[in-house]
Design a protein around this motif. Sequence first.
Motif, PDB file in Angstrom:
ATOM      1  N   GLU A   1      15.450  83.927  61.558  1.00  0.00           N
ATOM      2  CA  GLU A   1      16.741  84.454  61.961  1.00  0.00           C
ATOM      3  C   GLU A   1      17.835  83.546  61.410  1.00  0.00           C
ATOM      4  OE1 GLU A   1      17.204  85.125  66.111  1.00  0.00           O
ATOM      5  OE2 GLU A   1      15.447  86.445  66.266  1.00  0.00           O
TER       6      GLU A   1
ATOM      7  N   TYR B   1      28.639  93.827  58.617  1.00  0.00           N
ATOM      8  CA  TYR B   1      29.245  92.679  57.969  1.00  0.00           C
ATOM      9  C   TYR B   1      30.766  92.799  57.988  1.00  0.00           C
ATOM     10  CZ  TYR B   1      24.605  93.351  55.871  1.00  0.00           C
ATOM     11  OH  TYR B   1      23.276  93.610  55.671  1.00  0.00           O
ATOM     12  N   LYS B   2      31.416  91.674  57.798  1.00  0.00           N
ATOM     13  CA  LYS B   2      32.871  91.678  57.711  1.00  0.00           C
ATOM     14  C   LYS B   2      33.316  92.482  56.496  1.00  0.00           C
ATOM     15  CE  LYS B   2      35.266  88.395  56.050  1.00  0.00           C
ATOM     16  NZ  LYS B   2      35.987  87.154  55.714  1.00  0.00           N
TER      17      LYS B   2
ATOM     18  N   GLU C   1      23.470  89.031  55.192  1.00  0.00           N
ATOM     19  CA  GLU C   1      23.518  90.115  54.214  1.00  0.00           C
ATOM     20  C   GLU C   1      22.492  89.883  53.114  1.00  0.00           C
ATOM     21  OE1 GLU C   1      26.790  92.566  51.535  1.00  0.00           O
ATOM     22  OE2 GLU C   1      27.217  90.487  52.088  1.00  0.00           O
TER      23      GLU C   1
ATOM     24  N   GLU D   1      30.131  82.885  57.003  1.00  0.00           N
ATOM     25  CA  GLU D   1      30.184  84.123  57.783  1.00  0.00           C
ATOM     26  C   GLU D   1      28.927  84.978  57.651  1.00  0.00           C
ATOM     27  OE1 GLU D   1      34.943  84.730  58.083  1.00  0.00           O
ATOM     28  OE2 GLU D   1      34.071  84.601  56.078  1.00  0.00           O
ATOM     29  N   ASP D   2      28.979  86.109  56.960  1.00  0.00           N
ATOM     30  CA  ASP D   2      27.843  87.039  56.922  1.00  0.00           C
ATOM     31  C   ASP D   2      27.032  86.961  55.629  1.00  0.00           C
ATOM     32  OD1 ASP D   2      28.773  87.921  59.391  1.00  0.00           O
ATOM     33  OD2 ASP D   2      29.980  89.516  58.509  1.00  0.00           O
TER      34      ASP D   2
ATOM     35  N   LYS E   1      22.323  83.022  60.917  1.00  0.00           N
ATOM     36  CA  LYS E   1      23.607  83.376  61.503  1.00  0.00           C
ATOM     37  C   LYS E   1      24.273  84.501  60.709  1.00  0.00           C
ATOM     38  CE  LYS E   1      24.819  78.972  63.666  1.00  0.00           C
ATOM     39  NZ  LYS E   1      25.808  77.867  63.685  1.00  0.00           N
ATOM     40  N   GLY E   2      25.074  85.274  61.412  1.00  0.00           N
ATOM     41  CA  GLY E   2      25.797  86.363  60.759  1.00  0.00           C
ATOM     42  C   GLY E   2      25.888  87.562  61.665  1.00  0.00           C
ATOM     43  N   ASN E   3      26.647  88.533  61.250  1.00  0.00           N
ATOM     44  CA  ASN E   3      26.885  89.726  62.057  1.00  0.00           C
ATOM     45  C   ASN E   3      26.616  91.002  61.276  1.00  0.00           C
ATOM     46  OD1 ASN E   3      28.195  88.474  64.555  1.00  0.00           O
ATOM     47  ND2 ASN E   3      29.515  87.677  62.940  1.00  0.00           N
ATOM     48  N   ARG E   4      26.153  92.002  61.999  1.00  0.00           N
ATOM     49  CA  ARG E   4      26.063  93.360  61.487  1.00  0.00           C
ATOM     50  C   ARG E   4      26.888  94.257  62.409  1.00  0.00           C
ATOM     51  NH1 ARG E   4      20.547  91.892  61.968  1.00  0.00           N
ATOM     52  NH2 ARG E   4      19.558  91.265  59.989  1.00  0.00           N
TER      53      ARG E   4
END
Length: 258
Positions: free
Chosen positions: A164, A171-172, A103, A98-99, A166-169
């Motif tokens: 770059e 964060y989960k 992070e 995931e993140d 993978k992941g999201n901001r």
Amino acid sequence: MKRVIVMYFSPTGTSGKIAGAIAGGISQAMDCQLETIDLTEPEVRDREYSFSDQDILVLGYPVYAGRVPEVLQAPLRRVKGNGTSAVLAAVYGNRDYEDALIEGQDILTEGGFSVIGAGAFIGEHSYSKKVAAGRPDGEDLACAKRFGEQISDKLKNSQLAAIEVKGNRPYKDPMPDMPFLPKTTDACTDCGICADKCPMQVIHRDDPRIVDQGCILCSACVKSCPVDAKYIAAEPIVKIRGMLETKFMDRKEPELFL
């Protein structure tokens, strides 16, 4: 380049093996000094570290619920780079990372590093001896070493731009508080290995059956016990283990970012 520094937090040994293989691939290809910093030891986590633009940092850590472990947040913010190139190795238990990479990249970037490579690798899950059993295995370690060699090619060609991942901001959400403690069976021989391996030093050396609050459920004690006397029986953990052993038994492979 003067040094390759391999830094890791590795309660059950998986992150240390992967990070070490990556760093070994780099140092052999570039014929430079290799140094190790083991953040699994509490006194090592309390120190401050600073690196130059002639160093490269390889940082290995386990993925806890799709994030960088909470116990590493403050220590990693005491690690400072000065235009230092860095490589991330996040090791997860065959579910998802995931993140954890994005992070880790953000933390190091804020500290003055440029993350030029990253990998999500698989290790035996801390809650189960069946999920990704025995990993990282020989194939994983060979992949990690080749990855290190690819990083050395980037360094030789001065390809130092950040990558770059993978992941999201944002964060989960982090793992909810689970104030559970490992238990001990009558098979315990008082060898003290679990106390020595505990990264939080909450297991009593003179009586390993006594565990103080502060356990992070890393399972270092469970995995290291030579007689399988340590176990985690809290209902939420048992449910998670059952879910993992039902849905995440198929082999996953490392995912690399260069």
